[in-house]
Write a protein that holds these residues in place. Structure first.
Motif, PDB file in Angstrom:
ATOM      1  N   MET A   1      23.794  17.094  10.802  1.00  0.00           N
ATOM      2  CA  MET A   1      24.526  17.292  12.164  1.00  0.00           C
ATOM      3  C   MET A   1      25.172  18.044  13.064  1.00  0.00           C
ATOM      4  SD  MET A   1      26.966  14.116  13.672  1.00  0.00           S
ATOM      5  CE  MET A   1      26.665  12.563  13.348  1.00  0.00           C
ATOM      6  N   ASN A   2      24.557  19.215  12.882  1.00  0.00           N
ATOM      7  CA  ASN A   2      25.059  20.441  13.598  1.00  0.00           C
ATOM      8  C   ASN A   2      23.916  20.599  14.899  1.00  0.00           C
ATOM      9  OD1 ASN A   2      27.376  21.290  11.961  1.00  0.00           O
ATOM     10  ND2 ASN A   2      26.047  22.575  10.183  1.00  0.00           N
ATOM     11  N   GLN A   3      24.144  19.597  15.415  1.00  0.00           N
ATOM     12  CA  GLN A   3      23.170  19.560  16.992  1.00  0.00           C
ATOM     13  C   GLN A   3      24.022  19.938  18.448  1.00  0.00           C
ATOM     14  OE1 GLN A   3      18.988  17.486  16.714  1.00  0.00           O
ATOM     15  NE2 GLN A   3      18.977  18.972  14.247  1.00  0.00           N
ATOM     16  N   LEU A   4      23.417  19.938  19.777  1.00  0.00           N
ATOM     17  CA  LEU A   4      24.684  19.677  20.492  1.00  0.00           C
ATOM     18  C   LEU A   4      23.493  19.002  21.782  1.00  0.00           C
ATOM     19  CD1 LEU A   4      24.944  23.659  20.453  1.00  0.00           C
ATOM     20  CD2 LEU A   4      26.970  21.763  19.418  1.00  0.00           C
ATOM     21  N   ILE A   5      24.222  18.690  23.214  1.00  0.00           N
ATOM     22  CA  ILE A   5      23.497  17.947  23.593  1.00  0.00           C
ATOM     23  C   ILE A   5      24.115  18.602  24.830  1.00  0.00           C
ATOM     24  CG2 ILE A   5      23.083  15.902  24.819  1.00  0.00           C
ATOM     25  CD1 ILE A   5      22.436  14.469  22.402  1.00  0.00           C
ATOM     26  N   GLY A   6      22.906  18.805  25.569  1.00  0.00           N
ATOM     27  CA  GLY A   6      23.591  19.581  27.007  1.00  0.00           C
ATOM     28  C   GLY A   6      23.486  18.856  28.022  1.00  0.00           C
ATOM     29  N   VAL A   7      23.787  18.433  28.751  1.00  0.00           N
ATOM     30  CA  VAL A   7      23.803  17.236  30.240  1.00  0.00           C
ATOM     31  C   VAL A   7      23.694  18.087  31.673  1.00  0.00           C
ATOM     32  CG1 VAL A   7      23.613  15.239  31.628  1.00  0.00           C
ATOM     33  CG2 VAL A   7      23.869  15.328  28.659  1.00  0.00           C
ATOM     34  N   ASP A   8      22.866  18.178  32.985  1.00  0.00           N
ATOM     35  CA  ASP A   8      22.621  18.944  33.859  1.00  0.00           C
ATOM     36  C   ASP A   8      22.674  17.235  34.692  1.00  0.00           C
ATOM     37  OD1 ASP A   8      22.252  20.476  35.605  1.00  0.00           O
ATOM     38  OD2 ASP A   8      21.177  21.406  35.230  1.00  0.00           O
ATOM     39  N   LEU A   9      23.649  17.412  36.280  1.00  0.00           N
ATOM     40  CA  LEU A   9      23.684  16.301  36.652  1.00  0.00           C
ATOM     41  C   LEU A   9      23.135  16.902  37.737  1.00  0.00           C
ATOM     42  CD1 LEU A   9      24.196  13.187  37.827  1.00  0.00           C
ATOM     43  CD2 LEU A   9      26.205  13.845  37.367  1.00  0.00           C
ATOM     44  N   GLY A  10      22.064  16.237  38.410  1.00  0.00           N
ATOM     45  CA  GLY A  10      22.250  16.458  40.039  1.00  0.00           C
ATOM     46  C   GLY A  10      22.114  15.940  41.202  1.00  0.00           C
ATOM     47  N   GLY A  11      21.814  16.169  41.587  1.00  0.00           N
ATOM     48  CA  GLY A  11      21.483  14.595  42.807  1.00  0.00           C
ATOM     49  C   GLY A  11      20.302  14.255  43.281  1.00  0.00           C
ATOM     50  N   SER A  12      19.188  14.453  42.211  1.00  0.00           N
ATOM     51  CA  SER A  12      18.294  13.876  42.064  1.00  0.00           C
ATOM     52  C   SER A  12      17.294  13.949  40.885  1.00  0.00           C
ATOM     53  CB  SER A  12      16.914  14.419  43.169  1.00  0.00           C
ATOM     54  OG  SER A  12      16.480  15.252  42.687  1.00  0.00           O
ATOM     55  N   ALA A  13      17.532  14.211  39.781  1.00  0.00           N
ATOM     56  CA  ALA A  13      18.183  14.038  38.154  1.00  0.00           C
ATOM     57  C   ALA A  13      18.652  14.432  37.453  1.00  0.00           C
ATOM     58  CB  ALA A  13      16.414  15.083  38.003  1.00  0.00           C
ATOM     59  N   ILE A  14      18.521  14.363  36.677  1.00  0.00           N
ATOM     60  CA  ILE A  14      19.261  14.577  35.711  1.00  0.00           C
ATOM     61  C   ILE A  14      18.304  14.740  34.055  1.00  0.00           C
ATOM     62  CG2 ILE A  14      21.163  13.654  33.686  1.00  0.00           C
ATOM     63  CD1 ILE A  14      21.744  11.153  35.286  1.00  0.00           C
ATOM     64  N   LYS A  15      18.760  15.757  33.913  1.00  0.00           N
ATOM     65  CA  LYS A  15      18.049  17.356  32.956  1.00  0.00           C
ATOM     66  C   LYS A  15      19.036  17.342  31.506  1.00  0.00           C
ATOM     67  CE  LYS A  15      17.761  20.175  35.808  1.00  0.00           C
ATOM     68  NZ  LYS A  15      18.286  19.549  37.686  1.00  0.00           N
ATOM     69  N   LEU A  16      18.475  16.638  30.596  1.00  0.00           N
ATOM     70  CA  LEU A  16      18.889  16.760  28.961  1.00  0.00           C
ATOM     71  C   LEU A  16      18.409  17.396  28.292  1.00  0.00           C
ATOM     72  CD1 LEU A  16      19.181  13.999  30.382  1.00  0.00           C
ATOM     73  CD2 LEU A  16      20.566  12.889  28.058  1.00  0.00           C
ATOM     74  N   GLY A  17      18.637  17.827  27.299  1.00  0.00           N
ATOM     75  CA  GLY A  17      18.371  19.047  26.189  1.00  0.00           C
ATOM     76  C   GLY A  17      19.031  18.912  24.656  1.00  0.00           C
ATOM     77  N   ARG A  18      18.867  18.647  23.863  1.00  0.00           N
ATOM     78  CA  ARG A  18      18.931  18.987  22.628  1.00  0.00           C
ATOM     79  C   ARG A  18      19.072  20.287  22.046  1.00  0.00           C
ATOM     80  NH1 ARG A  18      16.885  17.002  17.598  1.00  0.00           N
ATOM     81  NH2 ARG A  18      15.932  15.224  18.725  1.00  0.00           N
ATOM     82  N   PHE A  19      20.029  20.405  21.298  1.00  0.00           N
ATOM     83  CA  PHE A  19      19.528  21.620  20.537  1.00  0.00           C
ATOM     84  C   PHE A  19      20.227  22.340  19.501  1.00  0.00           C
ATOM     85  CE2 PHE A  19      20.351  22.339  25.280  1.00  0.00           C
ATOM     86  CZ  PHE A  19      18.933  22.886  25.648  1.00  0.00           C
ATOM     87  N   SER A  20      19.546  23.735  18.800  1.00  0.00           N
ATOM     88  CA  SER A  20      20.891  24.011  17.368  1.00  0.00           C
ATOM     89  C   SER A  20      21.694  24.842  17.836  1.00  0.00           C
ATOM     90  CB  SER A  20      19.435  24.692  16.528  1.00  0.00           C
ATOM     91  OG  SER A  20      19.576  26.060  17.660  1.00  0.00           O
ATOM     92  N   GLU A  21      21.972  24.765  16.589  1.00  0.00           N
ATOM     93  CA  GLU A  21      23.711  25.809  17.606  1.00  0.00           C
ATOM     94  C   GLU A  21      23.329  27.594  17.516  1.00  0.00           C
ATOM     95  OE1 GLU A  21      26.170  25.661  14.466  1.00  0.00           O
ATOM     96  OE2 GLU A  21      27.147  23.914  15.151  1.00  0.00           O
ATOM     97  N   ALA A  22      21.716  27.326  17.787  1.00  0.00           N
ATOM     98  CA  ALA A  22      21.815  29.223  18.176  1.00  0.00           C
ATOM     99  C   ALA A  22      21.139  29.213  19.169  1.00  0.00           C
ATOM    100  CB  ALA A  22      20.370  29.610  16.715  1.00  0.00           C
TER     101      ALA A  22
END
Length: 298
Positions: free
Chosen positions: A1-22
């Motif tokens: 379970m060594n993964q990460l989620i990054g969320v970028d909240l913007g005025g028109s869109a929410i951008k998400l990514g699931r990443f490895s620790e690298a």
């Protein structure tokens, strides 16, 4: 379970990514930001998007970049001047029980700069100024390899500096801010043509389009010049939606910098576009989750 989620909240869109620790991108998703973007509606949208992105719960840490400063502990979104109802919103406390994952918050431009410093255009730099040109003008500063966040985490907001005391009103309460001139709203005062179309026209050599981008670049250069005197970075990065015209904008920026800034304060300076595009914010948010929230549970 060594993964990460990054969320970028913007005025028109929410951008998400699931990443490895690298930092490898394993999955991505973009959803519309609810309109109006009230805190409760946005919280629900983020939860649903994370569940869609990671139905198997492979990631246990989530970083969220939001447009405005967070508190020093990365728990509270203090204010977002371009989103309604966002003042001292305990977003991390709201998200954690719904996601059943650990959450940390940061200014979205700080996230973008962390992403660029990790795997993008700022990898070799120690002193960096980033400006994001979009719905607003966000910004972040890296000094000696560390984010500059100032007193109680409220710095840096370089887009809110004043460049014309008699200029248009800004949502921050200022007048004539860099954001008032160089955000999308500011751009629309220069041209009624969509920026992407105007960029295509400028690419084709259209004189009117080139003149608009030169005017925009001059305004941006005035703001950058003032910021150079404060931070004297080695690198200025330009990101956000309007940075797509950087080939037409940066010559005018450089012209203003050369006229307004003493040589000693711009010695060795590079100004260029971000290399990670719209993915920098979500990557940086994931990196901050890795740094702040410690090792994964799996």
């Amino acid at each position: 379970m060594n993964q990460l989620i990054g969320v970028d909240l913007g005025g028109s869109a929410i951008k998400l990514g699931r990443f490895s620790e690298a930092g490898a991108l394993l999955a991505e998703l973009q959803v519309p930001t609810p309109q109006p973007a009230m805190p409760g509606a946005v919280t629900t949208a983020i939860v649903e998007a994370v569940q869609q992105l990671d139905p198997e719960r492979l990631a246990d840490r989530v970083g969220v970049g939001h447009p405005g400063p967070s508190d020093a502990d990365g728990r509270v979104a203090r204010i977002a001047i371009n989103l309604p109802g966002w003042r001292d919103v305990p977003l991390a406390d709201w998200l954690e029980p719904l996601l059943e994952r650990r959450v940390t918050l940061a200014n979205d431009a700080n996230c973008a700069l962390i992403g660029e410093h990790w795997l993008g255009a700022a990898r070799e730099a120690r002193d960096v100024l980033l400006l994001t040109l979009g719905t607003g003008v966000g910004g972040a500063v890296l000094l000696d390899g560390q984010l500059f966040t100032g007193h109680r985490g409220a710095a840096a907001e370089p887009g809110l500096i004043g460049i014309d005391p008699d200029g248009p009103a800004c949502n921050s309460g200022n007048r004539g801010s860099l954001e008032a001139f160089c955000s999308r709203r500011g751009f629309d005062r220069l041209s009624s043509v969509d920026p992407a179309e105007l960029c295509r026209r400028a690419d084709a050599g259209d004189a009117d389009a080139l003149a608009v981008w030169q005017s925009y670049g001059r305004l941006l250069g005035i703001g950058v010049s003032s910021l150079l005197y404060v931070f004297t970075p080695e690198l200025v990065l330009i990101g956000g939606g309007l940075s797509g015209a950087s080939a037409h904008v940066l010559p005018a920026v450089w012209s203003e910098v050369e006229q307004r800034v003493q040589a000693v304060s711009r010695e060795g300076l590079t100004i260029r576009r971000c290399s990670l595009g719209n993915g920098a914010g979500r990557l940086g948010a994931a990196r901050l989750a890795l740094e702040r929230l410690g090792p994964g549970l799996g």
